[in-house]
Design a protein around this motif. Structure first.
Motif, PDB file in Angstrom:
ATOM      1  N   TYR A   1     -12.895   7.244  34.972  1.00  0.00           N
ATOM      2  CA  TYR A   1     -13.942   8.034  35.610  1.00  0.00           C
ATOM      3  C   TYR A   1     -15.322   7.910  34.967  1.00  0.00           C
ATOM      4  N   TYR A   2     -15.386   7.611  33.684  1.00  0.00           N
ATOM      5  CA  TYR A   2     -16.692   7.422  33.060  1.00  0.00           C
ATOM      6  C   TYR A   2     -17.130   5.959  33.172  1.00  0.00           C
ATOM      7  N   GLN A   3     -16.157   5.036  33.118  1.00  0.00           N
ATOM      8  CA  GLN A   3     -16.491   3.615  33.147  1.00  0.00           C
ATOM      9  C   GLN A   3     -16.136   2.937  34.470  1.00  0.00           C
ATOM     10  N   ASP A   4     -15.530   3.667  35.382  1.00  0.00           N
ATOM     11  CA  ASP A   4     -15.202   3.179  36.720  1.00  0.00           C
ATOM     12  C   ASP A   4     -14.376   1.893  36.677  1.00  0.00           C
TER      13      ASP A   4
ATOM     14  N   VAL B   1     -21.171 -11.114  24.331  1.00  0.00           N
ATOM     15  CA  VAL B   1     -21.404  -9.716  23.946  1.00  0.00           C
ATOM     16  C   VAL B   1     -22.619  -9.168  24.695  1.00  0.00           C
ATOM     17  N   THR B   2     -23.635  -9.990  24.869  1.00  0.00           N
ATOM     18  CA  THR B   2     -24.830  -9.564  25.588  1.00  0.00           C
ATOM     19  C   THR B   2     -24.504  -9.208  27.039  1.00  0.00           C
ATOM     20  N   ILE B   3     -23.643  -9.971  27.661  1.00  0.00           N
ATOM     21  CA  ILE B   3     -23.240  -9.703  29.043  1.00  0.00           C
ATOM     22  C   ILE B   3     -22.591  -8.321  29.156  1.00  0.00           C
ATOM     23  N   HIS B   4     -21.799  -7.951  28.164  1.00  0.00           N
ATOM     24  CA  HIS B   4     -21.007  -6.717  28.232  1.00  0.00           C
ATOM     25  C   HIS B   4     -21.556  -5.590  27.360  1.00  0.00           C
ATOM     26  N   ARG B   5     -22.748  -5.742  26.806  1.00  0.00           N
ATOM     27  CA  ARG B   5     -23.275  -4.746  25.861  1.00  0.00           C
ATOM     28  C   ARG B   5     -23.430  -3.363  26.474  1.00  0.00           C
ATOM     29  N   ARG B   6     -23.880  -3.286  27.700  1.00  0.00           N
ATOM     30  CA  ARG B   6     -24.097  -1.992  28.345  1.00  0.00           C
ATOM     31  C   ARG B   6     -22.769  -1.269  28.548  1.00  0.00           C
ATOM     32  N   ARG B   7     -21.778  -1.996  29.008  1.00  0.00           N
ATOM     33  CA  ARG B   7     -20.453  -1.403  29.231  1.00  0.00           C
ATOM     34  C   ARG B   7     -19.848  -0.928  27.905  1.00  0.00           C
ATOM     35  N   LEU B   8     -19.972  -1.746  26.875  1.00  0.00           N
ATOM     36  CA  LEU B   8     -19.445  -1.377  25.561  1.00  0.00           C
ATOM     37  C   LEU B   8     -20.149  -0.126  25.023  1.00  0.00           C
ATOM     38  N   TYR B   9     -21.465  -0.099  25.161  1.00  0.00           N
ATOM     39  CA  TYR B   9     -22.211   1.075  24.703  1.00  0.00           C
ATOM     40  C   TYR B   9     -21.767   2.323  25.465  1.00  0.00           C
ATOM     41  N   GLN B  10     -21.614   2.211  26.776  1.00  0.00           N
ATOM     42  CA  GLN B  10     -21.212   3.362  27.585  1.00  0.00           C
ATOM     43  C   GLN B  10     -19.844   3.886  27.164  1.00  0.00           C
ATOM     44  N   ILE B  11     -18.945   2.991  26.842  1.00  0.00           N
ATOM     45  CA  ILE B  11     -17.614   3.407  26.380  1.00  0.00           C
ATOM     46  C   ILE B  11     -17.746   4.160  25.063  1.00  0.00           C
ATOM     47  N   ALA B  12     -18.478   3.597  24.118  1.00  0.00           N
ATOM     48  CA  ALA B  12     -18.656   4.254  22.821  1.00  0.00           C
ATOM     49  C   ALA B  12     -19.327   5.612  23.002  1.00  0.00           C
TER      50      ALA B  12
ATOM     51  N   LEU C   1     -24.077   3.409  18.921  1.00  0.00           N
ATOM     52  CA  LEU C   1     -24.659   2.118  18.554  1.00  0.00           C
ATOM     53  C   LEU C   1     -24.055   1.589  17.251  1.00  0.00           C
ATOM     54  N   GLU C   2     -23.846   2.491  16.311  1.00  0.00           N
ATOM     55  CA  GLU C   2     -23.268   2.080  15.028  1.00  0.00           C
ATOM     56  C   GLU C   2     -21.852   1.529  15.203  1.00  0.00           C
ATOM     57  N   LEU C   3     -21.040   2.226  16.002  1.00  0.00           N
ATOM     58  CA  LEU C   3     -19.674   1.752  16.218  1.00  0.00           C
ATOM     59  C   LEU C   3     -19.642   0.500  17.078  1.00  0.00           C
ATOM     60  N   LEU C   4     -20.578   0.372  17.985  1.00  0.00           N
ATOM     61  CA  LEU C   4     -20.672  -0.849  18.781  1.00  0.00           C
ATOM     62  C   LEU C   4     -20.976  -2.032  17.857  1.00  0.00           C
TER      63      LEU C   4
ATOM     64  N   VAL D   1     -12.715  -9.731  26.661  1.00  0.00           N
ATOM     65  CA  VAL D   1     -13.369  -8.457  26.983  1.00  0.00           C
ATOM     66  C   VAL D   1     -12.427  -7.268  26.751  1.00  0.00           C
ATOM     67  N   PRO D   2     -11.196  -7.289  27.284  1.00  0.00           N
ATOM     68  CA  PRO D   2     -10.292  -6.169  26.975  1.00  0.00           C
ATOM     69  C   PRO D   2     -10.036  -6.029  25.472  1.00  0.00           C
ATOM     70  N   TRP D   3      -9.996  -7.152  24.780  1.00  0.00           N
ATOM     71  CA  TRP D   3      -9.742  -7.146  23.346  1.00  0.00           C
ATOM     72  C   TRP D   3     -10.880  -6.457  22.582  1.00  0.00           C
ATOM     73  N   ILE D   4     -12.124  -6.781  22.903  1.00  0.00           N
ATOM     74  CA  ILE D   4     -13.246  -6.152  22.198  1.00  0.00           C
ATOM     75  C   ILE D   4     -13.366  -4.676  22.595  1.00  0.00           C
ATOM     76  N   ILE D   5     -13.035  -4.344  23.834  1.00  0.00           N
ATOM     77  CA  ILE D   5     -13.037  -2.933  24.243  1.00  0.00           C
ATOM     78  C   ILE D   5     -11.974  -2.171  23.455  1.00  0.00           C
ATOM     79  N   ARG D   6     -10.825  -2.777  23.263  1.00  0.00           N
ATOM     80  CA  ARG D   6      -9.748  -2.150  22.491  1.00  0.00           C
ATOM     81  C   ARG D   6     -10.194  -1.902  21.047  1.00  0.00           C
ATOM     82  N   ILE D   7     -10.874  -2.880  20.457  1.00  0.00           N
ATOM     83  CA  ILE D   7     -11.409  -2.714  19.100  1.00  0.00           C
ATOM     84  C   ILE D   7     -12.355  -1.517  19.068  1.00  0.00           C
ATOM     85  N   LEU D   8     -13.253  -1.451  20.042  1.00  0.00           N
ATOM     86  CA  LEU D   8     -14.230  -0.367  20.115  1.00  0.00           C
ATOM     87  C   LEU D   8     -13.551   0.990  20.280  1.00  0.00           C
ATOM     88  N   ILE D   9     -12.552   1.065  21.138  1.00  0.00           N
ATOM     89  CA  ILE D   9     -11.839   2.327  21.348  1.00  0.00           C
ATOM     90  C   ILE D   9     -11.155   2.772  20.066  1.00  0.00           C
TER      91      ILE D   9
END
Length: 175
Positions: free
Chosen positions: A131-134, A22-33, A44-47, A68-76
């Protein structure tokens, strides 16, 4: 330790491996949220909620390489649910401006965000991820669990719809 090894260990209950992943991908996850919610606190709360849910369900993940795709899907999904909840509340357009905002955003960026918000979710998701997450078409297809051709079509259609909502010079049209 490699990401795949971390994912396998995390899915077997290793807290340190899960934390490292999660630490490796925290910035990407935050940017998506943030790209969905446009608010640091809410993002931050949803992350935090997404990470909590991922930890609780991680043992049931059948393919650790898809972590990683799985946790991004949860976040979305959490972000979409939050957006639906917000729509049931007072629309942002009707809230008086108190001038308390600390961040200056250009009008064209606000128009783009409003236009994106008016798109159907299937178009909005691919455009935000592209376009936001490239992200690549393959990554988006993996996250949204649909064929790459479908992602390409949705990007094309979404851009066409945005073009109709935003006129020349970035002026928002009332379509």
């Amino acid at each position: 330790m490699e990401e795949l090894e971390l994912a396998r260990a995390a899915c077997k209950g290793d807290e340190e491996a899960f934390y490292a992943l999660v630490t490796i991908h925290r910035r990407r996850l935050y940017q998506i949220a943030y790209s969905y919610l446009h608010n640091e606190g809410d993002a931050l709360e949803l992350l935090q909620e997404a990470v909590c849910r991922a930890w609780m369900k991680c043992g049931k993940l059948k393919q650790p390489e898809a972590f990683v795709p799985w946790i991004i899907r949860i976040l979305i999904h959490l972000c979409v649910d939050e957006q639906k909840r917000r729509k049931r509340m007072v629309p942002v357009d009707h809230v008086p401006n108190t001038g308390a905002s600390t961040e200056m955003i250009s009008d064209s960026k606000l128009d783009l965000e409003r236009a994106l918000g008016r798109l159907k979710p299937k178009y909005r998701h691919v455009l935000i991820l592209k376009y936001y997450q490239d992200m690549t078409i393959a990554d988006i297809a993996n996250i949204l669990e649909c064929p790459e051709g479908t992602v390409k079509t949705r990007i094309h259609q979404g851009l066409k719809l945005l073009k109709h909502k935003i006129g020349p010079g970035g002026v928002m049209l009332h379509v």
